[in-house]
Design a protein around this motif. Structure first.
Motif, PDB file in Angstrom:
ATOM      1  N   ILE A  32       0.844  -1.190   0.000  1.00 40.09           N
ATOM      2  CA  ILE A  32       0.000   0.000   0.000  1.00 40.09           C
ATOM      3  C   ILE A  32       0.878   1.237   0.000  1.00 40.09           C
ATOM      4  CG2 ILE A  32      -1.757   1.277   1.279  1.00 40.09           C
ATOM      5  CD1 ILE A  32      -2.649  -1.383   2.467  1.00 40.09           C
ATOM      6  N   HIS A  33       0.584   2.179  -0.905  1.00 39.13           N
ATOM      7  CA  HIS A  33       1.366   3.412  -0.986  1.00 39.13           C
ATOM      8  C   HIS A  33       1.121   4.269   0.249  1.00 39.13           C
ATOM      9  CE1 HIS A  33       3.238   7.036  -2.432  1.00 39.13           C
ATOM     10  NE2 HIS A  33       2.104   7.695  -2.317  1.00 39.13           N
ATOM     11  N   LYS A  34       2.197   4.765   0.854  1.00 38.87           N
ATOM     12  CA  LYS A  34       2.089   5.619   2.020  1.00 38.87           C
ATOM     13  C   LYS A  34       2.361   7.063   1.601  1.00 38.87           C
ATOM     14  CE  LYS A  34       3.543   1.980   5.221  1.00 38.87           C
ATOM     15  NZ  LYS A  34       4.526   1.564   6.244  1.00 38.87           N
ATOM     16  N   PRO A  35       1.327   7.935   1.660  1.00 41.86           N
ATOM     17  CA  PRO A  35       1.479   9.306   1.169  1.00 41.86           C
ATOM     18  C   PRO A  35       2.263  10.211   2.105  1.00 41.86           C
ATOM     19  CG  PRO A  35      -0.699   9.007   2.104  1.00 41.86           C
ATOM     20  CD  PRO A  35      -0.027   7.656   2.136  1.00 41.86           C
ATOM     21  N   ASN A  36       2.496   9.793   3.350  1.00 43.00           N
ATOM     22  CA  ASN A  36       3.158  10.643   4.328  1.00 43.00           C
ATOM     23  C   ASN A  36       4.625  10.256   4.501  1.00 43.00           C
ATOM     24  OD1 ASN A  36       0.577  11.661   4.640  1.00 43.00           O
ATOM     25  ND2 ASN A  36       0.192  10.528   6.534  1.00 43.00           N
ATOM     26  N   TYR A  37       5.461  11.275   4.772  1.00 40.18           N
ATOM     27  CA  TYR A  37       6.873  11.016   5.010  1.00 40.18           C
ATOM     28  C   TYR A  37       7.065  10.567   6.455  1.00 40.18           C
ATOM     29  CZ  TYR A  37      11.843  11.858   5.684  1.00 40.18           C
ATOM     30  OH  TYR A  37      13.175  11.721   5.995  1.00 40.18           O
ATOM     31  N   GLU A  38       7.752   9.466   6.645  1.00 36.79           N
ATOM     32  CA  GLU A  38       7.940   8.910   7.985  1.00 36.79           C
ATOM     33  C   GLU A  38       9.165   9.528   8.650  1.00 36.79           C
ATOM     34  OE1 GLU A  38       7.961   4.688   7.654  1.00 36.79           O
ATOM     35  OE2 GLU A  38       5.816   4.563   7.212  1.00 36.79           O
ATOM     36  N   GLY A  39       9.024  10.763   9.000  1.00 34.92           N
ATOM     37  CA  GLY A  39      10.078  11.520   9.665  1.00 34.92           C
ATOM     38  C   GLY A  39       9.562  12.915   9.935  1.00 34.92           C
ATOM     39  N   THR A  40      10.364  13.755  10.557  1.00 39.47           N
ATOM     40  CA  THR A  40       9.946  15.118  10.861  1.00 39.47           C
ATOM     41  C   THR A  40      10.193  16.037   9.667  1.00 39.47           C
ATOM     42  OG1 THR A  40      12.101  15.790  11.726  1.00 39.47           O
ATOM     43  CG2 THR A  40      10.564  14.734  13.277  1.00 39.47           C
ATOM     44  N   VAL A  41       9.724  17.268   9.802  1.00 41.23           N
ATOM     45  CA  VAL A  41       9.988  18.277   8.776  1.00 41.23           C
ATOM     46  C   VAL A  41      11.490  18.466   8.598  1.00 41.23           C
ATOM     47  CG1 VAL A  41       9.798  20.745   8.266  1.00 41.23           C
ATOM     48  CG2 VAL A  41       7.792  19.489   9.072  1.00 41.23           C
ATOM     49  N   LEU A  42      12.214  18.528   9.710  1.00 36.60           N
ATOM     50  CA  LEU A  42      13.668  18.679   9.638  1.00 36.60           C
ATOM     51  C   LEU A  42      14.307  17.490   8.947  1.00 36.60           C
ATOM     52  CD1 LEU A  42      16.142  20.395  10.447  1.00 36.60           C
ATOM     53  CD2 LEU A  42      16.222  19.105  12.587  1.00 36.60           C
ATOM     54  N   ASP A  43      13.842  16.286   9.232  1.00 30.26           N
ATOM     55  CA  ASP A  43      14.375  15.084   8.586  1.00 30.26           C
ATOM     56  C   ASP A  43      14.199  15.163   7.075  1.00 30.26           C
ATOM     57  OD1 ASP A  43      15.086  13.950  11.024  1.00 30.26           O
ATOM     58  OD2 ASP A  43      13.184  12.891  11.244  1.00 30.26           O
ATOM     59  N   TYR A  44      13.044  15.648   6.642  1.00 30.29           N
ATOM     60  CA  TYR A  44      12.772  15.728   5.204  1.00 30.29           C
ATOM     61  C   TYR A  44      13.715  16.717   4.523  1.00 30.29           C
ATOM     62  CZ  TYR A  44      10.223  16.054   0.811  1.00 30.29           C
ATOM     63  OH  TYR A  44       9.883  16.027  -0.515  1.00 30.29           O
ATOM     64  N   VAL A  45      13.894  17.879   5.139  1.00 26.47           N
ATOM     65  CA  VAL A  45      14.802  18.883   4.578  1.00 26.47           C
ATOM     66  C   VAL A  45      16.220  18.332   4.493  1.00 26.47           C
ATOM     67  CG1 VAL A  45      15.842  21.152   4.973  1.00 26.47           C
ATOM     68  CG2 VAL A  45      13.392  20.819   5.352  1.00 26.47           C
ATOM     69  N   LYS A  46      16.641  17.660   5.540  1.00 33.53           N
ATOM     70  CA  LYS A  46      17.983  17.074   5.570  1.00 33.53           C
ATOM     71  C   LYS A  46      18.142  16.004   4.498  1.00 33.53           C
ATOM     72  CE  LYS A  46      21.196  14.681   8.682  1.00 33.53           C
ATOM     73  NZ  LYS A  46      21.380  14.133  10.061  1.00 33.53           N
ATOM     74  N   MET A  47      17.099  15.231   4.273  1.00 34.30           N
ATOM     75  CA  MET A  47      17.152  14.135   3.309  1.00 34.30           C
ATOM     76  C   MET A  47      17.195  14.626   1.861  1.00 34.30           C
ATOM     77  SD  MET A  47      14.808  12.322   1.134  1.00 34.30           S
ATOM     78  CE  MET A  47      13.198  12.621   1.856  1.00 34.30           C
ATOM     79  N   ARG A  48      16.496  15.736   1.558  1.00 30.06           N
ATOM     80  CA  ARG A  48      16.404  16.224   0.182  1.00 30.06           C
ATOM     81  C   ARG A  48      17.564  17.172  -0.148  1.00 30.06           C
ATOM     82  NH1 ARG A  48      11.952  15.755  -2.949  1.00 30.06           N
ATOM     83  NH2 ARG A  48      13.479  16.456  -4.479  1.00 30.06           N
ATOM     84  N   LYS A  49      18.771  16.610  -0.204  1.00 26.70           N
ATOM     85  CA  LYS A  49      19.961  17.405  -0.485  1.00 26.70           C
ATOM     86  C   LYS A  49      19.956  17.961  -1.911  1.00 26.70           C
ATOM     87  CE  LYS A  49      22.970  15.099   2.846  1.00 26.70           C
ATOM     88  NZ  LYS A  49      24.229  14.346   3.059  1.00 26.70           N
ATOM     89  N   ASP A  50      19.165  17.353  -2.778  1.00 24.93           N
ATOM     90  CA  ASP A  50      19.122  17.809  -4.160  1.00 24.93           C
ATOM     91  C   ASP A  50      18.486  19.190  -4.293  1.00 24.93           C
ATOM     92  OD1 ASP A  50      16.794  16.513  -3.256  1.00 24.93           O
ATOM     93  OD2 ASP A  50      16.080  16.202  -5.303  1.00 24.93           O
TER      94      ASP A  50
END
Length: 247
Positions: A32-50
């Motif tokens: 099942i597709h999960k539409p939510n990111y499993e982390g915090t807002v800060l985690d997402y920013v850190k992850m998207r280095k691109d």
């Protein structure tokens, strides 16, 4: 008779193939597709280095990691190109003043990064559906709504309802107001005493909205139409006034 026999054999073979193709061994369950990111807002920013590498550096320099890790936060994330445009303007002014330009983000005083980055952070979670309509050409009717940023600056949020334009015949068009796609805007208020006046707000359009995380939501700003800090001269003047850190 032969034709009927051949036809029956064909139908039987076809049904057999359909039965075999429907067996579980012949497809892969991707879950099942999960539409939510499993982390915090800060985690997402850190992850998207691109797209947010410089932004993550600015968050750390500003000391705003706790703000993006708190429960219930909305972050209008400015992409790296928006930050680069602000730094370019700063270097241009420094050059014109006959001063050395900067090469790293930590040469700008941390308080400057905090002052301007806090404009993009809001306590509580606001999805596109939670924000009222704005018409930047008709603010008296659709003004959006005033919101207070993380460190107390008056800002405006609104959803722009675009028109639907269809060509009836050559050079003749039909326009249906407010029936098109919806786009979220974060706006800096130049003059809080006359918000409805033309040019009283600087609008930053959102490219991607409603990126849900475990502790809030991210709205990624459209970097081509936005420079970090909203008013470039404000950022440049603040950086120079606070003092460039030369190493």
């Amino acid at each position: 008779m032969k034709i009927n026999i051949v036809r029956n054999l064909f139908l039987t073979s076809l049904l057999g193939l359909l039965f075999v193709s429907c067996k579980k061994d012949y497809f892969i369950d991707s879950g099942i597709h999960k539409p939510n990111y499993e982390g915090t807002v800060l985690d997402y920013v850190k992850m998207r280095k691109d797209v947010f590498d410089s932004l993550y550096t600015v968050v750390k320099l500003a000391g705003l990691e706790p703000a993006l890790d708190q429960n219930g936060v909305t972050f209008f994330a400015p992409g790296d190109p928006s930050i680069r445009k602000a730094v370019y303007a700063l270097n241009k002014t420094l050059y014109q003043l006959g001063r050395d330009t900067i090469f790293t983000l930590n040469q700008v005083h941390p308080s400057v990064w905090r002052e301007f980055l806090s404009l993009y952070i809001y306590n509580d979670t606001y999805m596109l559906k939670d924000i009222p309509q704005v018409d930047t050409l008709n603010l008296n009717i659709y003004p959006g709504q005033g919101f207070i940023s993380y460190e107390g600056k008056n800002m405006n949020l609104g959803v722009n309802y675009n028109d639907v334009v269809s060509e009836i015949r050559k050079d003749e068009f039909q326009v249906v107001k407010y029936a098109g796609y919806r786009q979220l805007f974060l706006s800096y208020i130049r003059n809080t005493g006359n918000v409805g006046a033309f040019g009283s707000m600087i609008n930053a359009p959102v490219a991607t909205s409603d990126l849900k995380t475990q502790n809030g939501v991210i709205h990624a700003l459209e970097y081509r139409r936005h420079t970090f800090g909203f008013v470039t001269s404000n950022f440049v003047n603040a950086a120079i006034t606070k003092g460039i850190i030369y190493k």
